[in-house]
Structure formats: C-alpha cells, structure tokens
Scaffold this motif. Structure first.
Motif, mmCIF file in Angstrom:
data_model
loop_
_atom_site.group_PDB
_atom_site.id
_atom_site.type_symbol
_atom_site.label_atom_id
_atom_site.label_comp_id
_atom_site.label_asym_id
_atom_site.label_seq_id
_atom_site.Cartn_x
_atom_site.Cartn_y
_atom_site.Cartn_z
ATOM 1 N N ALA A 199 75.141 75.089 5.820
ATOM 2 C CA ALA A 199 74.181 75.910 5.081
ATOM 3 C C ALA A 199 72.786 75.296 5.130
ATOM 4 N N LEU A 200 72.726 73.962 5.195
ATOM 5 C CA LEU A 200 71.437 73.268 5.276
ATOM 6 C C LEU A 200 70.948 73.147 6.722
ATOM 7 N N GLU A 201 71.887 72.992 7.649
ATOM 8 C CA GLU A 201 71.544 72.817 9.067
ATOM 9 C C GLU A 201 72.519 73.653 9.900
ATOM 10 N N PRO A 202 72.179 74.966 10.083
ATOM 11 C CA PRO A 202 73.111 75.882 10.750
ATOM 12 C C PRO A 202 73.550 75.438 12.149
ATOM 13 N N SER A 203 72.736 74.637 12.817
ATOM 14 C CA SER A 203 73.109 74.210 14.177
ATOM 15 C C SER A 203 74.364 73.339 14.184
ATOM 16 N N LEU A 204 74.752 72.839 13.008
ATOM 17 C CA LEU A 204 75.967 72.017 12.934
ATOM 18 C C LEU A 204 77.231 72.824 13.248
ATOM 19 N N HIS A 205 77.130 74.134 13.256
ATOM 20 C CA HIS A 205 78.286 74.937 13.673
ATOM 21 C C HIS A 205 78.723 74.566 15.080
ATOM 22 N N GLY A 206 77.811 73.979 15.849
ATOM 23 C CA GLY A 206 78.140 73.561 17.212
ATOM 24 C C GLY A 206 78.638 72.133 17.316
ATOM 25 N N ALA A 207 78.807 71.459 16.177
ATOM 26 C CA ALA A 207 79.276 70.065 16.194
ATOM 27 C C ALA A 207 80.716 69.987 16.698
ATOM 28 N N CYS A 208 81.054 68.859 17.322
ATOM 29 C CA CYS A 208 82.411 68.681 17.830
ATOM 30 C C CYS A 208 82.924 67.287 17.461
ATOM 31 N N ASP A 209 84.172 67.021 17.841
ATOM 32 C CA ASP A 209 84.817 65.725 17.588
ATOM 33 C C ASP A 209 84.685 65.328 16.110
ATOM 34 N N ILE A 210 85.151 66.212 15.238
ATOM 35 C CA ILE A 210 85.018 66.006 13.793
ATOM 36 C C ILE A 210 86.112 65.058 13.294
ATOM 37 N N ARG A 211 85.701 63.971 12.667
ATOM 38 C CA ARG A 211 86.646 62.968 12.159
ATOM 39 C C ARG A 211 86.426 62.759 10.667
ATOM 40 N N GLU A 212 87.527 62.701 9.926
ATOM 41 C CA GLU A 212 87.469 62.556 8.470
ATOM 42 C C GLU A 212 87.612 61.078 8.074
ATOM 43 N N LYS A 213 86.835 60.673 7.074
ATOM 44 C CA LYS A 213 86.922 59.312 6.535
ATOM 45 C C LYS A 213 86.901 59.382 5.013
ATOM 46 N N VAL A 214 87.644 58.476 4.381
ATOM 47 C CA VAL A 214 87.685 58.417 2.919
ATOM 48 C C VAL A 214 87.455 56.978 2.472
ATOM 49 N N GLY A 215 86.629 56.806 1.445
ATOM 50 C CA GLY A 215 86.402 55.501 0.847
ATOM 51 C C GLY A 215 86.377 55.614 -0.668
ATOM 52 N N LEU A 216 86.694 54.507 -1.339
ATOM 53 C CA LEU A 216 86.705 54.485 -2.804
ATOM 54 C C LEU A 216 85.553 53.599 -3.278
ATOM 55 N N ARG A 217 84.518 54.233 -3.817
ATOM 56 C CA ARG A 217 83.354 53.470 -4.280
ATOM 57 C C ARG A 217 83.698 52.727 -5.574
ATOM 58 N N PRO A 218 83.286 51.466 -5.696
ATOM 59 C CA PRO A 218 83.601 50.685 -6.909
ATOM 60 C C PRO A 218 82.576 50.911 -8.016
ATOM 61 N N PHE A 219 82.840 51.853 -8.898
ATOM 62 C CA PHE A 219 81.913 52.201 -9.976
ATOM 63 C C PHE A 219 82.278 51.471 -11.267
ATOM 64 N N ARG A 220 81.263 51.122 -12.031
ATOM 65 C CA ARG A 220 81.439 50.646 -13.402
ATOM 66 C C ARG A 220 80.170 51.015 -14.167
ATOM 67 N N PRO A 221 80.184 50.966 -15.513
ATOM 68 C CA PRO A 221 78.982 51.358 -16.275
ATOM 69 C C PRO A 221 77.735 50.589 -15.878
ATOM 70 N N GLY A 222 77.888 49.347 -15.432
ATOM 71 C CA GLY A 222 76.744 48.568 -14.981
ATOM 72 C C GLY A 222 77.178 47.605 -13.892
ATOM 73 N N LEU A 223 76.323 47.400 -12.905
ATOM 74 C CA LEU A 223 76.609 46.424 -11.856
ATOM 75 C C LEU A 223 76.821 45.056 -12.505
ATOM 76 N N ARG A 224 77.883 44.347 -12.142
ATOM 77 C CA ARG A 224 78.150 43.049 -12.759
ATOM 78 C C ARG A 224 77.634 41.934 -11.860
ATOM 79 N N LEU A 225 76.674 41.196 -12.356
ATOM 80 C CA LEU A 225 76.053 40.096 -11.627
ATOM 81 C C LEU A 225 75.806 38.983 -12.635
ATOM 82 N N GLN A 226 76.831 38.133 -12.817
ATOM 83 C CA GLN A 226 76.756 37.112 -13.864
ATOM 84 C C GLN A 226 77.759 35.993 -13.594
#
Length: 341
Positions: free
Chosen positions: A260-287
């Motif tokens: 919808a943002l870039e219609p030319s992507l309809h022509g994209a090929c070799d589509i590969r799926e990736k999944v990652g789990l981002r490490p979220f917490r209320p605040g970055l811990r640096l201590q």
C-alpha cells in the motif's frame, strides 16, 4: 598484576559491542564472551537495523540522544571507511510518514541524522493517505554481516568466544571476577527479572532491488527498509508472544501494508519470513549489582532490555556499560576492595 577476568554473557549486538568497548576502555582484563547462541541465531540477526531511535520513557531525553549520537557517529565512521562492506554498515535515505501531524514535529534525534527536513508537498503526493512527513538520511546496520565482523574483531583483540548455556550467573564464580549480563530475555532466569518480556516481531526479507528509499509509517509498525542484499518489510509488535514460528496470515498482512505504501513491491520475489523476540522491559537496565551468597561476592553489570531500539543505541549504551565495568575493576584492585565488594 593478574588480569581481572570478565565474562560477558550474551552474543547479540549488545553483548558483542559491550565486549568490544570493555576491551578498548578497561586495561588489564581478560574477556570471555559466553552464549548458547551466536550469529546467525540471535535476536539481533532478525533486527531491521535502521538507526531510528525508540523512545525509552524512563530515560532522560539528553541521555537517549547521547546514546544515539555515539552510536550514529561510530557507525558513520565505519560506513565512511574501507571496512563498510565487510561490516555491513551503509547510509540510506528515505521518508517517515504520518497520517496526522505528530505532536512533536521535530524529534529529539533530528540533528543527529543527516539532512533532516520536513517533506515537501510534491514528495507527499507519493503517499496520498498521509499528510505529513520527515525526509532524512540515516544508517542501516546489517546484523547478519555486522555481528560476524564484530566477532572477528573481538578475536583479533584477544577476546575469547565460548559457546555455553548459563543457567545461573553463580556458575561463573570463581572462574570470573566480574560478569556483564547482556542476555536480553535470558535475564528473566539469569537475573530473576520478571519485568522483561518478549515483543514478537515478524518481518519479510524480499528481493526488490529497485527499491532504494526507506519508507516508515509514523507508528513504526509498517516499514520498508532496503538493504545490501534484500529489502526488509515489517512488521509486528506482539507483546508476551514467545512463538518463533512464522505466521502465514501475518506475512500476508505485512506484505499488503507495505504494498500500500510502495505498490512496486507487488513485483518482489524470493520472500523469506523471519521472527525475533525483542527484549522489552519498562526501562532499559544499565546498572551494577553486587551478588552475595554464602560469603561469596560477584559484581554484575546488567546491560539489557533495549526492546526494539537496540541497534540504534547499542554503542552508546555499551560505552556506558564499559564505564561501569571499569568502576568494578578499580574497586577490585583497591586494597580495601574486600570490604567494598
């Protein structure tokens, strides 16, 4: 004087960059990076790698800007060097677009990226559903290339790399004097941190070499990020979801949103799926935390919880973590350190 033995737990972008900063800034140490997963099997390997900061609600904006600027300057120097291709770091220009004018028209990081400006009416014609946007040049850090490059540099600096699963930080005592915990989601177990949780991110990597400009919806949920060898299409933010298997329906939704943002992507090929789990917490811990058990003491520097913003600030927060490690080293070498640590 015997070297202070330092273990860095975790081998994503945060762990490897922290080990690099400690090796550069804290003399008289032996450093070992310990993890059960290394590239290409880390969360960082799935990251889109664009330097556009995530906002940490509990961290003062000047501090966040410092972390981002230090990271941007570090990667910009690499992108401007002969190492750029080997490191997988390059400049990319594009647009961040909004369906309504944002409350903050100029973000805190605007003067860190290059050429930041408001989009023109002519540019916005490309996005008829959007009324406002930013145009700028930033950096893209290709993690599947950057992480092996960091590992190679660490080994060249005498840092040891050890594949091992750690179930308890006390396993590292007495073999190590200081532990740096960069284990991300692993800190639920290693640090007993119930505040950290996964935010699942699913992306598509596609071949569409004609796409040269990044496009990012203002919410950050839908994005098109062209890289060296593919274009990354995203994404999702699924809180508390531990599922690492790609979801075909989600992939179709991502592809539809990006087309919808870039219609030319309809022509994209070799589509590969990736999944990652981002490490979220209320605040970055640096201590620093001093663990004590049965008369034993183990200084630990915690450095985790970057969520979706790890690549954007990794070098800045690694410099700060290295400073904390330096304080621990000096305390250990002080004659009265036994009473302090």
């Amino acid at each position: 004087m015997d070297p202070v033995r330092i273990a860095v737990v975790g081998a994503g972008v945060v762990g490897l960059s922290t080990a690099m900063c400690v090796s550069k800034l804290v003399p008289g140490c032996s450093i070992t990076v310990i993890s059960d997963k290394f590239t290409p099997d880390t969360t960082s390997d799935v990251a889109a790698g664009m330097l556009i900061p995530h906002v940490y609600a509990d961290t003062p904006i000047p501090k966040q800007k410092q972390w981002f600027r230090e990271t941007f300057d570090h990667l910009f120097a690499i992108a401007s060097s002969a190492e750029a291709e080997d490191a997988g770091v390059h400049l990319v220009s594009g647009w961040q677009i909004f369906r309504s004018v944002p409350t903050e028209e100029v973000p805190f990081w605007a003067d860190v990226v290059l050429g930041f400006r408001k989009m023109t009416e002519a540019e916005l014609k490309k996005f008829p559903q959007h009324v406002f946007g930013h145009a700028f040049t930033t950096l893209k850090c290709e993690s599947p290339t950057y992480l092996p490059w960091l590992e190679k540099r660490l080994k060249g600096s005498g840092v040891l790399i050890l594949t091992r699963r750690i179930g308890d930080l006390w396993e590292l005592h007495p073999s190590f004097d200081i532990v740096v915990n960069c284990s991300g989601l692993g800190s639920r177990q290693l640090a007993g941190d119930s505040k950290i949780f996964p935010v699942r991110g699913q992306v598509l990597r596609v071949q569409a070499p004609w796409v040269k400009h990044f496009i990012r919806d203002g919410s950050g949920l839908t994005y098109i990020y062209p890289g060296i060898s593919n274009v990354i299409l995203g994404g999702t933010r699924q809180k508390g979801d531990w599922n690492l298997s790609p979801d075909a329906e989600i992939s179709r939704d991502i592809f539809s949103r990006c087309c919808a943002l870039e219609p030319s992507l309809h022509g994209a090929c070799d589509i590969r799926e990736k999944v990652g789990l981002r490490p979220f917490r209320p605040g970055l811990r640096l201590q620093t935390e001093l663990l004590a058990q049965d008369g034993r003491r183990l200084p630990v520097v915690h450095h985790y919880g970057h969520g979706s913003g790890g690549i954007s600030v990794h070098w800045g927060t690694a410099l700060e973590a290295a400073s904390l490690v330096g304080e621990c080293v000096r305390a250990l070498r002080t004659p009265t350190s036994k009473s302090k640590l």
